[in-house]
Scaffold this motif. Structure first.
Motif, PDB file in Angstrom:
ATOM      1  N   UNK A 372      14.802  -0.479  16.833  1.00 38.77           N
ATOM      2  CA  UNK A 372      14.523   0.852  17.456  1.00 38.77           C
ATOM      3  C   UNK A 372      15.955   1.464  17.813  1.00 38.77           C
ATOM      4  N   UNK A 373      15.655   2.858  18.041  1.00 40.92           N
ATOM      5  CA  UNK A 373      16.984   3.546  18.859  1.00 40.92           C
ATOM      6  C   UNK A 373      18.169   3.723  17.431  1.00 40.92           C
ATOM      7  N   UNK A 375      19.313   5.996  16.354  1.00 39.74           N
ATOM      8  CA  UNK A 375      20.199   7.116  16.172  1.00 39.74           C
ATOM      9  C   UNK A 375      21.103   6.852  17.177  1.00 39.74           C
ATOM     10  N   UNK A 376      21.288   5.702  18.046  1.00 36.88           N
ATOM     11  CA  UNK A 376      22.048   5.591  19.222  1.00 36.88           C
ATOM     12  C   UNK A 376      22.853   4.286  18.682  1.00 36.88           C
ATOM     13  N   UNK A 377      22.238   3.325  18.255  1.00 30.38           N
ATOM     14  CA  UNK A 377      22.778   1.740  18.062  1.00 30.38           C
ATOM     15  C   UNK A 377      23.369   1.756  16.566  1.00 30.38           C
ATOM     16  N   UNK A 386      23.796  -2.222  16.688  1.00 27.09           N
ATOM     17  CA  UNK A 386      23.468  -3.098  17.822  1.00 27.09           C
ATOM     18  C   UNK A 386      22.370  -2.556  18.308  1.00 27.09           C
ATOM     19  N   UNK A 388      18.130  -2.719  19.749  1.00 25.50           N
ATOM     20  CA  UNK A 388      16.850  -3.327  20.500  1.00 25.50           C
ATOM     21  C   UNK A 388      15.685  -3.791  19.362  1.00 25.50           C
ATOM     22  N   UNK A 405      15.516  -7.750  23.387  1.00 21.98           N
ATOM     23  CA  UNK A 405      16.556  -8.289  22.960  1.00 21.98           C
ATOM     24  C   UNK A 405      17.276  -7.381  21.919  1.00 21.98           C
ATOM     25  N   UNK A 406      18.615  -7.728  21.715  1.00 18.60           N
ATOM     26  CA  UNK A 406      19.013  -6.664  20.585  1.00 18.60           C
ATOM     27  C   UNK A 406      19.688  -7.545  19.473  1.00 18.60           C
TER      28      UNK A 406
ATOM     29  N   UNK B 406      23.771   8.018  22.253  1.00 23.90           N
ATOM     30  CA  UNK B 406      22.364   8.267  22.606  1.00 23.90           C
ATOM     31  C   UNK B 406      21.658   7.302  23.199  1.00 23.90           C
ATOM     32  N   UNK B 438      25.577  -2.106  23.405  1.00 24.22           N
ATOM     33  CA  UNK B 438      24.377  -1.410  23.513  1.00 24.22           C
ATOM     34  C   UNK B 438      23.634  -1.729  24.989  1.00 24.22           C
ATOM     35  N   UNK B 440      20.584  -2.407  27.318  1.00 20.92           N
ATOM     36  CA  UNK B 440      18.989  -2.476  27.395  1.00 20.92           C
ATOM     37  C   UNK B 440      18.502  -2.757  28.692  1.00 20.92           C
TER      38      UNK B 440
END
Lengths: 446, 490
Positions: A372-373, A375-377, A386, A388, A405-406, B406, B438, B440
Motif C-alpha cells: 500500500x501507499x 506514492x508515499x513509501x 518502505x 505497509x 507491518x511494513x 505523503x 515509514x 504506520x
C-alpha cells in the motif's frame, strides 16, 4: 465528438488560416457508466460522455508548442491551435519532438474490440447480488464499503499534417469489491479484488466475490509479526506494484533526464536474478485495455525488458529512440515534453530454477498479498521502499494474517535476491505475473 | 390552475438562450432554471448543475532549460439528480442547452424517471440573485495579472541557477510551477445560484543528489490561492538553501532502524499526520461507508486532551481556502476536536442528507467529472502551551521527523506516511540524520498519543486524493510529540 475526418478537416482549415503548416493531434472520447451500492440499495450512479484532444504545433523556427482542450468544436480547436502556437515560442530548442517515423506504419493488431453496454439497472442488480453474496459469506463481514461496477467505451485517435490518421475503439467492464469485517474486541480488517473483461457477460463476478470473501476471512485471526529479515513471497499484484513503482529502470526519457536507477550503459547488465524475465506487452491477449498505438501514433509491440536477469531493452518515444539511435517502441505519451510509460507487464520464469518452493510447505515465510501507499513509501530515485502491506505469515503451510507491518528494502537488491519465480501466472490490472520468492527482506511488525 | 407564463414542455425545442460562452454569469440563469424545472417536473427530488471552465498551465525547468510549458483549456458540466437518497451524476463537455438537457435526461432515466409529456407544465425554479464571489472580490482580473509564459520561464530558470549554486553532488535540478484558474457556477433546484473564480498556484523544487551509491531526493513546494503575484514573489533563494541543505544531510544518512519510538513531528507539513490519521475519518463520506471508528463519537473524547483541531476554508491565501464550496455554500470555520472532544464532522450536501450532520461548506471536487463529496480544506492542529525544547527534552531515544512525505488511510483506520527527512534524538538532542522511515499506526490509538503540542503553528500546501478526485488542501500543526509509533525501516 466529431468524427476524425471532420476534426481533421476543420483543424486543417484552422491551421492554414493561422499559418501553421505542421501539427498533430491526439484525442480520446469516453462514454462510461459506473454504479456503487450500499446495503442492497444503489448508492451512486455516474455517467460521463467526454472528450479531449491535445494539439502540437511547430512554428517556423521548428520549436513546438502544445495545448490540450476539451472543447473540440471548430472554435475550441481554433483557440487551442492559437494557444499552442503562442506556447511554441517557448518550446525546447534542443531535441525538439518530431513526428514518429512509424506514425504511418501499418497497424497489424485489431483496432476495434467493442461490446454493447449493459443497461444501468442490470449493473445495479449485479452489484447488489455480489454485495449480498459477500455479506453472507461470513458473519464477520459487515459491509462492502468500497465497490463499483463500471463499463466504458473508449475511442482514441492520432492524426498529423503529414497524413497520419489512425483510430481505435475498445469496450471494457470492470468490478471491484472491498469488504470489511467487524468482530468484538478485534480491529476491523478488509480485503479487495478486481476483475476486468470486455463485457458484463464475460466478467468473472463469481471469482471476484470468492476471492474477496476468502481473503477477508483469512485476515480475521490476525497476529503481530516479529520484526526481522524474512523470506518473502510477493503475490503477482504486489510484485507488479513494485515493478511499476520502479519503472524508471526501463524508461529512456527518465534515463536521459537522470531520473532513473539506470544509465544508458545499463543495457546488457545483469540487474536481476537469472530466474526472472519481464516483457512489456501492450498487445498481450489477456490485456483487455490494449492500445494498438501510442500518443505519437507509433504501433505498440512486445518489448523484452529483462531477459534471464539481464536488462535487455528500454521503452522509447520517437524522440528518445532517435537519441539512443534505435527504434521507437510505442510507449510515448504526447505532450510539451513527451513522456514514456509501460503498458502491460508480462513476468515469467527466466533460467530454470535449481530448486522449487511451495507455499504449501513453507516455513516462516511472509506472503505479501498487496503493498500500500506506494506514492508515499517508494523512493523511486533512490531505489528504496518502505511499505505497509496486507499478508500472512506462512508456517508449515498454514497462513496467519499479519496485523500491520511494513516491508522495506532496495529494489535492485530485491531483484538480485529472487530465489524462485513460480510457473503459474495470474492476471492483474497491471499485467500477467506469477508469485515471486525473495530472500532476506526487512519486515517491521512489533 | 397554472399561470399562463409557465413553460410547456412542447415549447422546449423552440427556446433560444443567449448565455455567453466565455463567462459563467447571470446570462445562464434562464437556461439553468428551465433545466432544473424540467428535472423536478420529471419527478426528481433535487437537481444540481455544476459548470466549470479551467485555464491551466504548468511549466517545468530542468537544469538550465525550460523543457515543458503545457496549457490546458477545459470546459464541462456535471448534473446531479436525487430521487430519495439515491443519486446519479452525469458529466459532459457539451454546455449547449441541448447538451445539458441530454445529460439531465440521462441522469433522470438512470433513476427511473423520464421527461414529462409534451403538454406538461415545467415548474419555475426561482434561483436566488446570483451570489457572485468573483465580481464581489475583484477576481475578474486575476488571470490577466498572473505571470506570462515568458515570465514563468525566466523565474524558473533563475531559481534553478540559484539551486545549482547552493547544492552539491547534484544529479538533476527541477523547478516546477503550475497555475490553475477555475471559474465555477452552481445552480440547484433549492434556489442555489452562485459563481466563483479560484486561482491556485504552486511552485517548488525537486532536487536529486548522488555520490556513488548514495542518493537523496528532496522536494519542496509552496502554494497559494488568490494571489496573482505569487510566482513573482516566490523567495526561491531561501527555498534553494533549504532544499540543498536537506539533500546534503540526507545524502549520507543511515537507514532508520525499525521499531517503536517516541517521535517529534515538525510543524507545517507534519500536519499530514492529522490529515490522514483523523481528518479523513471525520468526513461524512466515511460515515456513510461505515469506515470510520468515530461515527458515533460526537461529544466524546477521541484524542489526548492536549489536542484541538480545525478545518476551515477562510485562512487568507492558504492552499485549501475557498469562498464557496462546489455546492455553492459559503466556506466556514469548523471546530473538529476541542481538548480531545469530537465536536463536528466535515459534511457536504449528500453526507448531510444521509448522516444528519449539518453541511459545513465542504462539498469539493477535482473537476466537473466528479460529484462533490465531503473533503477537507485547511486542516490543522491548534498550537499548544509547550516549547520545542520541552518536546525534545522529554525524549531519551526517538526520532525527529522534520520533513514528511505523503501518506494514506485505509478503510479500517490504518494509516501510514513516509518521512523524507528524519533525525535520531538521543537524550533530548538531535544526533544524526536518518532515511527510509515509514510511520504506520491506527487512527484511534494515535490520537491519544499526541501528548504535547508546541506553540509554533505552521501551514503547508498539499494535495488530497479521495472519492471526488484530487483537491488542494492545507495541512498544518505546531511541533508535536507522539508518545509511541511504529517506524518501518530496515
Amino acid at each position: 465528438m466529431p468524427s476524425i475526418d471532420e476534426l481533421a478537416g476543420y483543424t486543417q482549415a484552422s491551421a492554414k488560416r493561422l499559418g501553421i503548416e505542421k501539427f498533430d493531434i491526439y484525442g480520446s472520447s469516453v462514454d462510461e457508466t459506473s454504479v456503487q451500492v450500499d446495503s442492497g440499495e444503489p448508492k451512486q450512479v455516474k455517467a460521463s460522455n467526454r472528450s479531449s484532444v491535445i494539439v502540437r504545433v511547430w512554428n517556423k523556427d521548428n520549436t513546438v508548442g502544445v495545448t490540450s482542450t476539451t472543447d473540440v468544436d471548430p472554435n475550441g480547436i481554433d483557440l487551442a491551435l492559437k494557444t499552442a502556437y503562442e506556447a511554441s515560442f517557448f518550446g525546447v530548442k534542443e531535441n525538439v519532438p518530431d513526428f514518429s517515423p512509424e506514425a504511418t506504419a501499418e497497424l497489424k493488431a485489431n483496432t476495434e474490440a467493442t461490446a454493447p453496454q449493459a443497461p444501468v439497472s442490470q449493473l445495479i442488480d449485479t452489484l447488489i447480488k455480489a454485495e449480498k453474496q459477500l455479506l453472507q459469506a461470513h458473519p464477520a463481514i459487515k459491509g462492502v464499503p468500497y465497490n463499483g461496477l463500471s463499463q466504458r467505451d473508449l475511442s482514441r485517435f492520432y492524426l498529423n499534417s503529414d497524413g497520419a490518421m489512425r483510430n481505435e475503439a475498445r469496450s471494457y467492464t470492470s468490478i471491484y469489491l472491498y469488504s470489511k469485517t467487524e468482530q468484538e474486541g478485534k480491529k476491523p480488517r478488509s480485503a479487495g479484488a478486481f476483475r476486468i473483461n470486455r463485457s458484463l457477460e464475460q466478467l468473472d463476478l463469481q471469482g471476484c466475490v470468492e476471492e474477496v470473501a476468502e481473503k477477508t476471512i483469512s485476515h480475521l485471526d490476525y497476529e503481530k509479526v516479529k520484526s526481522g529479515k524474512y523470506r518473502v513471497v510477493f503475490s503477482p499484484e504486489a510484485f507488479l506494484s513494485l515493478l511499476g513503482a520502479f519503472s524508471n529502470l526501463f524508461n529512456a526519457q527518465n534515463i536521459l533526464d537522470k531520473q532513473s536507477l539506470s544509465t544508458p550503459e545499463s543495457l546488457g547488465k545483469q540487474i536481476a536474478s537469472p530466474l526472472l524475465s519481464v516483457c512489456d506487452d501492450a498487445l498481450h491477449p489477456e490485456n483487455i485495455a490494449a492500445e494498438t498505438f501510442d500518443g505519437e501514433g507509433t504501433p505498440t509491440r512486445r518489448i523484452p525488458l529483462i531477459t534471464n536477469g539481464v536488462l535487455s531493452n528500454f521503452i522509447h518515444s520517437a524522440g528518445t529512440a532517435k537519441r539512443f539511435n534505435t527504434q521507437p517502441t510505442g510507449h510515448a505519451n504526447i505532450g510539451a515534453k513527451v513522456s514514456v510509460s509501460p503498458h502491460f507487464y508480462h513476468v515469467f520464469p527466466g533460467e530454470a530454477a535449481s530448486r522449487e518452493y511451495s507455499l504449501d510447505s513453507a516455513e516462516n515465510v511472509i506472503f505479501i498479498d498487496n503493498v500500500q501507499a506506494l506514492h508515499a513509501g517508494v523512493k523511486a530515485l533512490q531505489g528504496s521502499f518502505s511499505l505497509p502491506f496486507d499478508g500472512w505469515l506462512v508456517t508449515n503451510g498454514k497462513r496467519t494474517s499479519i496485523e500491520s507491518a511494513t516491508v522495506a528494502g532496495d529494489f535492485l537488491e530485491l531483484l538480485q535476491s529472487i530465489i524462485f519465480v513460480e510457473k503459474e501466472p495470474e492476471l492483474t490490472p497491471a499485467g500477467v505475473c506469477p508469485r515471486i520468492w525473495v530472500d532476506n527482506l526487512s519486515i517491521t511488525g512489533e | 390552475m397554472h399561470p399562463s407564463t409557465l413553460l410547456l414542455t412542447r415549447e422546449l425545442p423552440n427556446l433560444q438562450y443567449s448565455s455567453t460562452r466565455d463567462r459563467f454569469d447571470e446570462t445562464w440563469e434562464a437556461l439553468l432554471s428551465t433545466l432544473l424545472g424540467l428535472g423536478r417536473a420529471a419527478g426528481a427530488d433535487f437537481v444540481e448543475f455544476f459548470l466549470e471552465r479551467v485555464n491551466y498551465i504548468n511549466c517545468l525547468a530542468e537544469d538550465d532549460a525550460i523543457t515543458s510549458i503545457s496549457p490546458r483549456l477545459s470546459t464541462g458540466a456535471g448534473v446531479r439528480v436525487f430521487r430519495g437518497k439515491a443519486d446519479c451524476y452525469v458529466s459532459t463537455n457539451d454546455l449547449s442547452f441541448t447538451g445539458l438537457k441530454a445529460a439531465l435526461e440521462k441522469g433522470l432515466s438512470i433513476l427511473g424517471l423520464q421527461l414529462p409529456a409534451p403538454n406538461s407544465y415545467v415548474p419555475e425554479i426561482n434561483l436566488e440573485l446570483l451570489r457572485d464571489y468573483a465580481t464581489k472580490k475583484g477576481k475578474e482580473s486575476w488571470l490577466a495579472g498572473c505571470s506570462s509564459m515568458r515570465e514563468m520561464g525566466e523565474i524558473l530558470l533563475d531559481a534553478n541557477a540559484q539551486l545549482k549554486q547552493k547544492a552539491t553532488h547534484v544529479q538533476s535540478r527541477r523547478a516546477v510551477y503550475f497555475r490553475d484558474w477555475q471559474e465555477v457556477l452552481v445552480a440547484a433546484s433549492d434556489g442555489t445560484f452562485a459563481r466563483d473564480i479560484r486561482l491556485t498556484q504552486s511552485v517548488g523544487y525537486n532536487l536529486l543528489c548522488a555520490d556513488g551509491a548514495n542518493r537523496s531526493s528532496i522536494s519542496k513546494r509552496v502554494g497559494s490561492t488568490s494571489e496573482p503575484d505569487f510566482l513573482r514573489s516566490w523567495n526561491y533563494q531561501t527555498d534553494a538553501e533549504e532544499v540543498a541543505e536537506s539533500a546534503g544531510k540526507m545524502l549520507y544518512a543511515d537507514y532508520v532502524e525499525s521499531g517503536n519510538y517516541p517521535i517529534i513531528m515538525a510543524n507545517e507539513f507534519g500536519g499530514v499526520i492529522f490529515h490522514e490519521a483523523c481528518g479523513h475519518l471525520l468526513e461524512t463520506t466515511q460515515i456513510e461507508r461505515k469506515t470510520t471508528p468515530f461515527a458515533d463519537k460526537k461529544g466524546e473524547k477521541i484524542a489526548h486532551e492536549s489536542l484541538t483541531a480545525w478545518d476551515e476554508g477562510l485562512s487568507p491565501d492558504a492552499f485549501g481556502t475557498i469562498d464557496m464550496d462546489d455546492e455553492g455554500m459559503p466556506a466556514q470555520r469548523t471546530l473538529l476536536i476541542e481538548n480531545g472532544i469530537l465536536k463536528n464532522f466535515i459534511s457536504d450536501r449528500t453526507g448531510s442528507m444521509r448522516t444528519g450532520h449539518p453541511r459545513t461548506g465542504s462539498g469539493r471536487r477535482q473537476n466537473y467529472t466528479f460529484a462533490a463529496a465531503s473533503r477537507m480544506r485547511n486542516t490543522y492542529i491548534a498550537p499548544g502551551n509547550y516549547t520545542n525544547e520541552d518536546l525534545f527534552a522529554s525524549i531519551d531515544k526517538g526520532i525527529y521527523c522534520k520533513k514528511m512525505g505523503g501518506g494514506s488511510v485505509g478503510p479500517t483506520g490504518q494509516f501510514n506516511f513516509a518521512v523524507d527527512e528524519a533525525y535520531l534524538i538521543e537524550n533530548g538532542k538531535i544526533t544524526k540524520p536518518l532515511k527510509g522511515a515509514t510511520l504506520i499506526g491506527d487512527a484511534q490509538e494515535i490520537m491519544n498519543k499526541i501528548s504535547m503540542c508546541s506553540q509554533d503553528l505552521g501551514l503547508a500546501a498539499g494535495f488530497c486524493g479521495s472519492v471526488s478526485g484530487s483537491v488542494y488542501v492545507t495541512v498544518g500543526q505546531p511541533h508535536i510529540k507522539v508518545d509511541s509509533i511504529t517506524v518501518g525501516g530496515r
